[in-house]
Design an enzyme around this catalytic site. Structure first.
Site, mmCIF file in Angstrom:
data_model
loop_
_atom_site.group_PDB
_atom_site.id
_atom_site.type_symbol
_atom_site.label_atom_id
_atom_site.label_comp_id
_atom_site.label_asym_id
_atom_site.label_seq_id
_atom_site.Cartn_x
_atom_site.Cartn_y
_atom_site.Cartn_z
ATOM 1 N N ARG A 185 -2.898 34.032 24.860
ATOM 2 C CA ARG A 185 -3.174 35.350 24.313
ATOM 3 C C ARG A 185 -1.935 36.216 24.541
ATOM 4 N NH1 ARG A 185 -7.719 37.351 27.860
ATOM 5 N NH2 ARG A 185 -7.427 39.199 26.599
ATOM 6 N N LYS B 253 -11.286 31.824 34.870
ATOM 7 C CA LYS B 253 -12.502 32.655 34.858
ATOM 8 C C LYS B 253 -13.009 32.929 33.448
ATOM 9 C CE LYS B 253 -12.210 37.088 35.959
ATOM 10 N NZ LYS B 253 -11.980 38.287 36.811
ATOM 11 N N ASP B 254 -12.115 32.933 32.481
ATOM 12 C CA ASP B 254 -12.516 33.232 31.101
ATOM 13 C C ASP B 254 -13.029 32.009 30.352
ATOM 14 O OD1 ASP B 254 -11.646 35.799 31.542
ATOM 15 O OD2 ASP B 254 -9.719 35.543 30.534
ATOM 16 N N LEU C 252 -20.615 41.983 34.524
ATOM 17 C CA LEU C 252 -22.000 42.143 34.984
ATOM 18 C C LEU C 252 -22.126 41.836 36.473
ATOM 19 C CD1 LEU C 252 -24.031 40.723 31.975
ATOM 20 C CD2 LEU C 252 -23.417 43.078 32.489
ATOM 21 N N ARG D 187 -19.750 42.461 38.777
ATOM 22 C CA ARG D 187 -19.263 43.637 39.518
ATOM 23 C C ARG D 187 -20.248 44.792 39.401
ATOM 24 N NH1 ARG D 187 -13.401 42.656 37.062
ATOM 25 N NH2 ARG D 187 -12.609 41.170 38.596
ATOM 26 N N ARG E 62 -14.143 48.566 29.204
ATOM 27 C CA ARG E 62 -13.371 47.375 28.848
ATOM 28 C C ARG E 62 -11.914 47.688 28.592
ATOM 29 N NH1 ARG E 62 -14.386 43.706 24.284
ATOM 30 N NH2 ARG E 62 -12.471 42.916 25.195
ATOM 31 N N VAL F 147 -5.877 45.617 31.589
ATOM 32 C CA VAL F 147 -5.703 46.252 32.897
ATOM 33 C C VAL F 147 -5.053 47.636 32.751
ATOM 34 C CG1 VAL F 147 -4.462 46.038 35.083
ATOM 35 C CG2 VAL F 147 -5.606 44.042 34.108
ATOM 36 N N CYS G 198 -20.310 34.328 30.369
ATOM 37 C CA CYS G 198 -19.870 35.360 31.315
ATOM 38 C C CYS G 198 -20.826 36.535 31.221
ATOM 39 C CB CYS G 198 -18.437 35.782 31.030
ATOM 40 S SG CYS G 198 -18.215 36.381 29.354
HETATM 41 N N1 LIG Z 1 -10.779 38.825 30.971
HETATM 42 C C1 LIG Z 1 -10.965 39.332 32.278
HETATM 43 C C2 LIG Z 1 -10.098 38.677 33.292
HETATM 44 N N2 LIG Z 1 -9.947 37.349 33.335
HETATM 45 C C3 LIG Z 1 -9.130 37.044 34.384
HETATM 46 C C4 LIG Z 1 -8.785 38.226 35.006
HETATM 47 C C5 LIG Z 1 -7.961 38.377 36.224
HETATM 48 C C6 LIG Z 1 -7.179 37.180 36.670
HETATM 49 C C7 LIG Z 1 -7.973 36.113 37.321
HETATM 50 O O1 LIG Z 1 -9.123 36.305 37.787
HETATM 51 O O2 LIG Z 1 -7.425 34.999 37.431
HETATM 52 C C8 LIG Z 1 -9.365 39.271 34.301
HETATM 53 C C9 LIG Z 1 -9.235 40.719 34.574
HETATM 54 C C10 LIG Z 1 -9.990 41.182 35.785
HETATM 55 O O3 LIG Z 1 -11.009 40.586 36.159
HETATM 56 O O4 LIG Z 1 -9.582 42.190 36.373
#
Ligand SMILES: NCc1[nH]cc(CCC(=O)O)c1CC(=O)O
Length: 330
Positions: free
Chosen positions: A32, A106-107, A153, A155, A172, A175, A265
């Site tokens: 991305r 995580k994504d 969700l 957090r 959303r 960062v 997610c």
């Molecule tokens: N799309 C959200 C996302 N996916 C990965 C990260 C952070 C980096 C990671 O967890 O490796 C983030 C942003 C966040 O949670 O602040």
């Protein structure tokens, strides 16, 4: 030996999977285009170049925009669908336009398209969530009724659990966007993955790092993964040189837990594993979205069974929570 870029011959890899033939064109890495995604891809490229003694020019970075990047006015849960940040990249992996793709683990949905898999994981960053406050420096010190923005969700549920008086709003964006909204006063605080901030050179931004015991991270948080085609031995041998086995094992366990419980997610699930190579320790948590109910699980087992250990923890926490708990997720 001096060789021009076009006539580069790889050094023989230690485990020879037959990829040591002449590579004339650069490898095509998909990512991305967000600053975080690019930082992760640059780290991956630099590690690969160093591991194989190749010039970085042998890795071409191909930037794609995904549905998750384009739709910014709705929460991820509202948009729904799987693989919001990965679909376009995965199509181009399958068609052969890309050799591999770099993601935040995580994504990644737990079920990947047929023919693709997570081939390698870079050494994990700090897994903790970071609180960024505008005037209060700690979550516990926010004034009553303060507003906290988060799109996750997990957090949201954890904040409500710890601070039921706080107003949680969906929030959303990249960062940088989130931090701008915070600076403008749209919220009093926000939560971000510390790993992402560190990778963006913003390690100084958090005002508090949250304890993983009371504020457990998302499964696979802080780990960069490289997705590739199953059976593409040449590319997978290339990638194996940068794979970190401890991270690979831990994330496999966490993704096993996630897969058993959901795989999207869109539910408040936390999970964190640590492997020492022989044994793996896992702790997981599920919450109702309002944070009033949560269940925890702690387990450990052999590293060789990392994914099974995570799945089994998922089954056990499901039984412990009972069917009425899961009504809150639907
Ligand atoms: N799309 C959200 C996302 N996916 C990965 C990260 C952070 C980096 C990671 O967890 O490796 C983030 C942003 C966040 O949670 O602040």
């Amino acid at each position: 030996m001096v060789s021009s870029l076009n006539r580069f011959r790889f050094k023989q890899p230690r485990s020879n999977n037959g990829w040591q033939r002449m590579q004339t064109k650069p490898f095509r890495i998909g990512t991305r285009g967000s600053p975080l995604a690019l930082a992760q891809t640059h780290e991956t490229r630099d590690r690969l170049a160093a591991a194989h003694g190749l010039p970085v020019e042998m890795f071409e970075i191909v930037t794609l925009s995904t549905k998750g990047d384009r739709i910014t006015d709705r929460s991820l849960a509202e948009i729904g669908g799987k693989g919001l940040f990965t679909e376009e990249l995965e199509q181009q992996l399958l068609s052969g336009d890309l050799d591999f793709a770099v993601h935040s683990s995580k994504d990644m949905t737990t079920k990947l398209p047929d023919g693709l898999f997570l081939s390698a994981f870079l050494p994990r960053e700090d897994v903790r969530d970071a609180f960024v406050g505008r005037s209060a420096t700690r979550l516990a010190e926010l004034p009553q009724g303060a507003t906290v923005g988060s799109s996750s969700l997990r957090r949201q549920a954890l904040i409500r659990r710890l601070r039921p008086d706080v107003n949680v709003i969906t929030y959303r964006g990249q960062v940088e966007t989130r931090l701008r909204k915070l600076a403008e006063g749209q919220v009093d605080g926000t939560l971000l993955a510390y790993a992402g901030l560190r990778r963006l050179g913003m390690a100084h931004v958090p005002t508090e790092l949250l304890d993983p015991e009371s504020f457990p991270p998302a499964p696979a948080q802080g780990a960069i993964c490289i997705e590739a085609r199953l059976g593409d031995d040449r590319i997978n041998a290339l990638l194996s040189a940068v794979d970190d086995p401890r991270t690979h094992e831990a994330v496999s366990c966490e993704r096993g837990f996630l897969a058993t419980l959901d795989g999207s997610c869109r539910t408040p699930i936390a999970g964190y594993a640590q492997s020492d190579g022989a044994r793996i320790r896992f702790s997981g948590m599920i919450l109702t979205p309002d944070g009033t109910t949560c269940h925890r699980i702690e387990t450990d087992g052999r590293t060789a069974d990392a994914a099974a250990l995570g799945r089994e923890a998922g089954e056990r926490i499901r039984a412990k929570a009972g069917p009425e708990f899961f009504l809150s997720w639907s």
